[in-house]
Design a protein around this motif. Structure first.
Motif, short mmCIF file in Angstrom:
data_model
loop_
_atom_site.label_atom_id
_atom_site.label_comp_id
_atom_site.label_asym_id
_atom_site.label_seq_id
_atom_site.Cartn_x
_atom_site.Cartn_y
_atom_site.Cartn_z
N GLY A 47 0.83 -1.20 0.00
CA GLY A 47 0.00 0.00 0.00
C GLY A 47 0.86 1.25 0.00
O GLY A 47 2.04 1.21 0.33
N THR A 48 0.26 2.37 -0.39
CA THR A 48 0.95 3.65 -0.40
C THR A 48 0.26 4.59 0.55
O THR A 48 -0.96 4.72 0.54
N PHE A 49 1.05 5.26 1.39
CA PHE A 49 0.54 6.25 2.33
C PHE A 49 1.01 7.62 1.87
O PHE A 49 2.16 7.79 1.51
N VAL A 50 0.10 8.58 1.91
CA VAL A 50 0.43 9.95 1.54
C VAL A 50 0.11 10.84 2.73
O VAL A 50 -0.99 10.80 3.27
N PHE A 51 1.10 11.63 3.13
CA PHE A 51 0.95 12.54 4.27
C PHE A 51 1.17 13.96 3.80
O PHE A 51 2.10 14.22 3.03
N LYS A 52 0.35 14.89 4.28
CA LYS A 52 0.64 16.29 4.05
C LYS A 52 1.86 16.64 4.90
O LYS A 52 1.91 16.28 6.08
N ARG A 53 2.82 17.28 4.30
CA ARG A 53 4.05 17.62 5.04
C ARG A 53 3.73 18.44 6.27
O ARG A 53 4.36 18.26 7.32
#
Length: 69
Positions: A47-53
């Protein structure tokens, strides 16, 4: 294999297993200020996780040791 622990500003801890190249890409995403998000791929779940910096308050990482049999 590495374990990457990401803490968000609301206190949630995310643990992600990553290989060396994916860890380097995540750190690059945090370094380049023109990027709004940091992305990391989990080596176990794919899976891929995307976080706002702006939502990441801290992160740490370390090697995962192989279990002996």
């Amino acid at each position: 294999m590495n374990v990457l622990i990401i803490e968000t500003k609301n206190g949630i801890l995310h643990r992600v297993h990553v290989n060396d190249s994916d860890l380097d890409e995540f750190k690059d995403d945090l370094t380049y200020y023109e990027r709004d998000c940091a992305e990391v791929k989990c080596a176990k779940t794919k899976g891929t996780f995307v976080f706002k910096r702006s939502e990441i308050s801290a992160y740490s990482y370390g090697k995962v040791e192989e279990e002996s049999q």
